[in-house]
Design a protein around this motif. Structure first.
Motif, PDB file in Angstrom:
ATOM      1  N   ARG A  24     104.666 -30.414  -0.887  1.00  0.00           N
ATOM      2  CA  ARG A  24     104.465 -28.961  -0.922  1.00  0.00           C
ATOM      3  C   ARG A  24     103.365 -28.491   0.014  1.00  0.00           C
ATOM      4  O   ARG A  24     103.224 -27.311   0.254  1.00  0.00           O
ATOM      5  CB  ARG A  24     104.155 -28.535  -2.366  1.00  0.00           C
ATOM      6  N   ARG A  78     111.033 -30.006  -7.810  1.00  0.00           N
ATOM      7  CA  ARG A  78     111.435 -29.501  -9.131  1.00  0.00           C
ATOM      8  C   ARG A  78     112.512 -28.446  -9.004  1.00  0.00           C
ATOM      9  O   ARG A  78     113.104 -28.039  -9.992  1.00  0.00           O
ATOM     10  CB  ARG A  78     110.222 -28.916  -9.861  1.00  0.00           C
ATOM     11  N   SER A 134      99.668 -28.216 -23.322  1.00  0.00           N
ATOM     12  CA  SER A 134     100.543 -27.063 -23.535  1.00  0.00           C
ATOM     13  C   SER A 134     101.958 -27.433 -23.076  1.00  0.00           C
ATOM     14  O   SER A 134     102.141 -28.396 -22.317  1.00  0.00           O
ATOM     15  CB  SER A 134     100.037 -25.869 -22.718  1.00  0.00           C
ATOM     16  N   ARG A 170     103.620 -26.008 -20.827  1.00  0.00           N
ATOM     17  CA  ARG A 170     103.630 -25.926 -19.345  1.00  0.00           C
ATOM     18  C   ARG A 170     103.018 -27.185 -18.724  1.00  0.00           C
ATOM     19  O   ARG A 170     103.445 -27.631 -17.658  1.00  0.00           O
ATOM     20  CB  ARG A 170     102.854 -24.690 -18.868  1.00  0.00           C
ATOM     21  N   THR A 186     104.251 -49.611 -14.738  1.00  0.00           N
ATOM     22  CA  THR A 186     104.605 -50.576 -15.791  1.00  0.00           C
ATOM     23  C   THR A 186     104.665 -49.902 -17.159  1.00  0.00           C
ATOM     24  O   THR A 186     105.091 -50.521 -18.131  1.00  0.00           O
ATOM     25  CB  THR A 186     103.600 -51.748 -15.806  1.00  0.00           C
ATOM     26  N   TYR A 203      93.920 -38.694  -4.756  1.00  0.00           N
ATOM     27  CA  TYR A 203      94.310 -37.696  -5.749  1.00  0.00           C
ATOM     28  C   TYR A 203      94.611 -38.345  -7.096  1.00  0.00           C
ATOM     29  O   TYR A 203      94.239 -37.805  -8.147  1.00  0.00           O
ATOM     30  CB  TYR A 203      95.512 -36.885  -5.250  1.00  0.00           C
ATOM     31  N   GLN A 222      98.589 -57.422 -14.440  1.00  0.00           N
ATOM     32  CA  GLN A 222      97.889 -56.493 -15.355  1.00  0.00           C
ATOM     33  C   GLN A 222      98.663 -56.247 -16.651  1.00  0.00           C
ATOM     34  O   GLN A 222      98.106 -56.310 -17.746  1.00  0.00           O
ATOM     35  CB  GLN A 222      97.637 -55.162 -14.645  1.00  0.00           C
ATOM     36  N   SER A 262      89.541 -32.525 -13.414  1.00  0.00           N
ATOM     37  CA  SER A 262      90.871 -32.728 -12.840  1.00  0.00           C
ATOM     38  C   SER A 262      91.508 -31.389 -12.481  1.00  0.00           C
ATOM     39  O   SER A 262      92.242 -31.291 -11.491  1.00  0.00           O
ATOM     40  CB  SER A 262      91.760 -33.578 -13.747  1.00  0.00           C
ATOM     41  N   LYS A 263      91.191 -30.332 -13.238  1.00  0.00           N
ATOM     42  CA  LYS A 263      91.728 -29.007 -12.875  1.00  0.00           C
ATOM     43  C   LYS A 263      91.110 -28.519 -11.566  1.00  0.00           C
ATOM     44  O   LYS A 263      91.786 -27.855 -10.764  1.00  0.00           O
ATOM     45  CB  LYS A 263      91.473 -28.003 -13.990  1.00  0.00           C
ATOM     46  N   SER A 300      93.055 -30.210  -8.898  1.00  0.00           N
ATOM     47  CA  SER A 300      94.385 -29.586  -8.785  1.00  0.00           C
ATOM     48  C   SER A 300      94.309 -28.258  -8.045  1.00  0.00           C
ATOM     49  O   SER A 300      95.195 -27.927  -7.255  1.00  0.00           O
ATOM     50  CB  SER A 300      94.950 -29.273 -10.161  1.00  0.00           C
ATOM     51  N   ARG A 304      99.116 -25.549  -0.693  1.00  0.00           N
ATOM     52  CA  ARG A 304     100.578 -25.647  -0.743  1.00  0.00           C
ATOM     53  C   ARG A 304     101.317 -24.539  -0.006  1.00  0.00           C
ATOM     54  O   ARG A 304     100.904 -23.390  -0.053  1.00  0.00           O
ATOM     55  CB  ARG A 304     101.037 -25.584  -2.186  1.00  0.00           C
TER      56      ARG A 304
HETATM   57  C1  8Z2 Z   1      99.567 -50.309 -15.869  1.00  0.00           C
HETATM   58  C2  8Z2 Z   1      99.425 -49.672 -14.564  1.00  0.00           C
HETATM   59  C3  8Z2 Z   1      98.165 -48.930 -14.449  1.00  0.00           C
HETATM   60  C4  8Z2 Z   1      98.187 -48.322 -13.208  1.00  0.00           C
HETATM   61  C5  8Z2 Z   1      97.127 -47.304 -13.137  1.00  0.00           C
HETATM   62  C6  8Z2 Z   1      97.463 -46.326 -12.110  1.00  0.00           C
HETATM   63  C7  8Z2 Z   1      98.830 -45.787 -12.376  1.00  0.00           C
HETATM   64  C8  8Z2 Z   1      99.062 -44.567 -11.636  1.00  0.00           C
HETATM   65  C9  8Z2 Z   1     100.349 -44.017 -12.099  1.00  0.00           C
HETATM   66  C10 8Z2 Z   1     100.680 -42.761 -11.562  1.00  0.00           C
HETATM   67  C11 8Z2 Z   1      99.828 -41.959 -11.077  1.00  0.00           C
HETATM   68  C12 8Z2 Z   1     100.246 -40.690 -10.565  1.00  0.00           C
HETATM   69  O1  8Z2 Z   1     101.345 -40.233 -10.626  1.00  0.00           O
HETATM   70  S1  8Z2 Z   1      99.016 -39.940  -9.919  1.00  0.00           S
HETATM   71  C13 8Z2 Z   1      99.693 -38.597  -9.125  1.00  0.00           C
HETATM   72  C14 8Z2 Z   1      98.602 -37.698  -9.002  1.00  0.00           C
HETATM   73  N1  8Z2 Z   1      99.115 -36.677  -8.133  1.00  0.00           N
HETATM   74  C15 8Z2 Z   1      99.528 -35.533  -8.615  1.00  0.00           C
HETATM   75  O2  8Z2 Z   1      99.453 -35.212  -9.815  1.00  0.00           O
HETATM   76  C16 8Z2 Z   1     100.095 -34.581  -7.584  1.00  0.00           C
HETATM   77  C17 8Z2 Z   1     100.687 -33.341  -8.162  1.00  0.00           C
HETATM   78  N2  8Z2 Z   1      99.794 -32.728  -9.144  1.00  0.00           N
HETATM   79  C18 8Z2 Z   1      99.698 -31.391  -9.297  1.00  0.00           C
HETATM   80  O3  8Z2 Z   1     100.383 -30.615  -8.648  1.00  0.00           O
HETATM   81  C19 8Z2 Z   1      98.755 -30.895 -10.351  1.00  0.00           C
HETATM   82  O4  8Z2 Z   1      97.643 -31.778 -10.456  1.00  0.00           O
HETATM   83  C20 8Z2 Z   1      99.453 -30.711 -11.719  1.00  0.00           C
HETATM   84  C21 8Z2 Z   1      98.408 -30.150 -12.722  1.00  0.00           C
HETATM   85  C22 8Z2 Z   1     100.032 -32.015 -12.258  1.00  0.00           C
HETATM   86  C23 8Z2 Z   1     100.614 -29.698 -11.635  1.00  0.00           C
HETATM   87  O5  8Z2 Z   1     100.218 -28.576 -10.933  1.00  0.00           O
HETATM   88  P1  8Z2 Z   1     101.039 -27.178 -11.056  1.00  0.00           P
HETATM   89  O6  8Z2 Z   1     100.500 -26.277  -9.977  1.00  0.00           O
HETATM   90  O7  8Z2 Z   1     102.494 -27.464 -11.141  1.00  0.00           O
HETATM   91  O8  8Z2 Z   1     100.634 -26.669 -12.448  1.00  0.00           O
HETATM   92  P2  8Z2 Z   1      99.344 -25.838 -12.965  1.00  0.00           P
HETATM   93  O9  8Z2 Z   1      99.801 -24.420 -13.037  1.00  0.00           O
HETATM   94  O10 8Z2 Z   1      98.082 -26.196 -12.264  1.00  0.00           O
HETATM   95  O11 8Z2 Z   1      99.237 -26.428 -14.448  1.00  0.00           O
HETATM   96  C24 8Z2 Z   1     100.373 -26.456 -15.295  1.00  0.00           C
HETATM   97  C25 8Z2 Z   1      99.870 -26.568 -16.730  1.00  0.00           C
HETATM   98  O12 8Z2 Z   1      99.152 -27.816 -16.866  1.00  0.00           O
HETATM   99  C26 8Z2 Z   1      97.865 -27.571 -17.428  1.00  0.00           C
HETATM  100  N3  8Z2 Z   1      96.895 -28.566 -16.935  1.00  0.00           N
HETATM  101  C27 8Z2 Z   1      96.612 -28.826 -15.653  1.00  0.00           C
HETATM  102  N4  8Z2 Z   1      95.679 -29.776 -15.565  1.00  0.00           N
HETATM  103  C28 8Z2 Z   1      95.352 -30.121 -16.834  1.00  0.00           C
HETATM  104  C29 8Z2 Z   1      94.452 -31.072 -17.418  1.00  0.00           C
HETATM  105  N5  8Z2 Z   1      93.705 -31.840 -16.643  1.00  0.00           N
HETATM  106  N6  8Z2 Z   1      94.408 -31.166 -18.767  1.00  0.00           N
HETATM  107  C30 8Z2 Z   1      95.196 -30.389 -19.551  1.00  0.00           C
HETATM  108  N7  8Z2 Z   1      96.081 -29.481 -19.063  1.00  0.00           N
HETATM  109  C31 8Z2 Z   1      96.145 -29.339 -17.728  1.00  0.00           C
HETATM  110  C32 8Z2 Z   1      97.528 -26.148 -16.954  1.00  0.00           C
HETATM  111  O13 8Z2 Z   1      96.528 -25.566 -17.790  1.00  0.00           O
HETATM  112  C33 8Z2 Z   1      98.891 -25.451 -17.092  1.00  0.00           C
HETATM  113  O14 8Z2 Z   1      99.176 -25.144 -18.432  1.00  0.00           O
HETATM  114  P3  8Z2 Z   1      98.893 -23.679 -19.100  1.00  0.00           P
HETATM  115  O15 8Z2 Z   1      97.398 -23.591 -19.229  1.00  0.00           O
HETATM  116  O16 8Z2 Z   1      99.614 -23.755 -20.390  1.00  0.00           O
HETATM  117  O17 8Z2 Z   1      99.481 -22.650 -18.155  1.00  0.00           O
END
Ligand code: 8Z2
Ligand code: NDP
Length: 306
Positions: A52, A80, A118, A120, A159, A208, A266, A292-293, A296, A303
């Motif tokens: 994005r 999505r 939530s 969302r 895993t 990230y 692991q 974390s917020k 984000s 984006r």
């Molecule tokens: C064994 C092996 C070991 C291995 C150990 C390692 C394993 C790693 C495994 C995988 C790791 C990964 O995938 S790591 C990937 C990390 N990368 C990403 O996440 C990239 C994409 N992320 C994003 O876009 C954002 O961070 C994310 C918040 C997820 C979505 O963003 P959006 O813009 O779509 O949404 P937003 O509008 O910001 O937020 C949507 C809702 O989520 C809530 N929200 C957001 N952050 C929040 C938080 N920290 N805590 C609570 N709630 C939260 C908001 O308040 C909103 O709810 P309301 O308040 O109700 O509106």
């Protein structure tokens, strides 16, 4: 356990191992997808990166295509949205020719107490991982089936598909759903010469993911630290790239329906990757959420779509 340094891992594959392949990498602007793209190009593939954040995608493409200009293309797509996925997939077919392979790598995740999430928040994570992988895989496969072409789908899982994981429940649920998709579509589409596999890496630190999974000095857990990994270290992008190149190549076309873990042991040493976060206080969780917020919000400001 003392942390061990990662060995240099030269590629065991010929530089033409992926010649003729056209590979889509979702979430290709950052982290693992971005780093993998260079390895795919170095082995002969043309690569398409989706995400994005347009600026990051362009930078990633420039970096990955350095050795072979013109080999990497980008598009801003929110996976999505099935309409955006289908339109972008159609544009690849029309402007560049059919893909040979899809790497479902885009992901979303953060640590949180499940009772605090939530609807969302749940959907932000599950729709990216589960809906996005399904929309991308089916948009490619429908075209392969219509054209009579073979194809390969690979997903980047964890895993947790076997163990579950506390404090990342939406991601664990959605990754498990994609694991089920992998097994199901392997059986359904083998007759169309479409292979469906997945990788499940252990921790490979990326900016990230670590901002989401270990945002404060209290949030460190077995999931993001090396001391509970039998190999004594985290994985490297080169190691993941070599597994991905093998799976996307024609080396073993009989391999389908498998999710392959690569985690230094692991999972076998102790599956509860974030379980010790149960000791954190309300104040610790408030700080984690704020950190974390904030990360984000920085990414959201970059984006182009979504
Ligand atoms: C064994 C092996 C070991 C291995 C150990 C390692 C394993 C790693 C495994 C995988 C790791 C990964 O995938 S790591 C990937 C990390 N990368 C990403 O996440 C990239 C994409 N992320 C994003 O876009 C954002 O961070 C994310 C918040 C997820 C979505 O963003 P959006 O813009 O779509 O949404 P937003 O509008 O910001 O937020 C949507 C809702 O989520 C809530 N929200 C957001 N952050 C929040 C938080 N920290 N805590 C609570 N709630 C939260 C908001 O308040 C909103 O709810 P309301 O308040 O109700 O509106
Ligand atoms: N790092 C690790 O240790 C491990 C990672 N994994 C998996 O590897 C994958 C990559 O993670 P990593 O590189 O660490 O983390 P990143 O956050 O760097 O990568 C996630 C990517 O997904 C993209 N993305 C998120 N939502 C969407 C969307 N709706 N549409 C399109 N693209 C989207 C993001 O770009 P943008 O925000 O611009 O859209 C970003 O480039 C994830 O699936 C993760 O679960 C698995 C095991 C271990």
């Amino acid at each position: 356990m003392t942390a061990q340094s990662a060995p240099q891992a030269p590629s065991p594959f010929a530089s033409h191992a992926l010649a003729g392949k056209r590979v889509l990498v979702t979430g290709g602007g950052s982290g693992l997808g971005r780093a993998l793209a260079g390895h795919l190009v170095a082995h002969g593939a043309d690569v398409h990166l989706w995400g994005r954040r347009e600026g990051m995608l362009r930078e990633a493409a420039q970096e990955a295509a350095a050795g072979r200009p013109g080999s990497v293309h980008v598009a801003t797509v929110d996976i999505r949205r099935s309409d955006q996925v289908d339109e972008a997939m159609g544009a690849i077919w029309a402007e560049h020719g059919p893909l040979t392979s899809v790497f479902n790598n885009a992901g979303a995740n953060f640590i949180a107490r499940t009772e605090d999430l939530s609807p969302r928040a749940f959907e932000a994570v599950t729709s990216t991982i589960m809906d996005g992988s399904y929309f991308t895989s089916t948009a490619a496969a429908r075209r392969w089936i219509a054209d009579g072409l073979p194809g390969s789908i690979l997903s980047n899982l964890t895993t947790w598909v076997w163990t579950g994981s506390a404090f990342v429940v939406p991601a664990a649920m959605a990754k498990a759903a994609v694991h089920a998709m992998t097994m199901s579509l392997a059986a359904e589409w083998a007759r169309h010469r479409i292979r469906v596999n997945a990788v499940a890496p252990g921790p490979i630190p990326t900016d990230y993911a670590w901002a989401m999974l270990n945002p404060t000095d209290k949030s460190s857990s077995g999931a993001t630290q090396t001391d509970r990994i039998p190999a004594g270290r985290t994985g490297t992008v080169a190691e993941l790239a070599h597994l991905v190149i093998f799976l996307l190549s024609d080396a073993c076309a009989y391999l389908t329906g498998q999710t392959i873990a690569m985690d230094g042991g692991q999972m076998l040493a102790g599956p509860g990757t974030f379980a010790e976060l149960a000791k954190l206080t309300d104040a610790d969780w408030a700080e984690i959420r704020a950190q974390s917020k904030a990360a984000s919000a920085v990414s959201a400001a970059q984006r182009a779509v979504g």
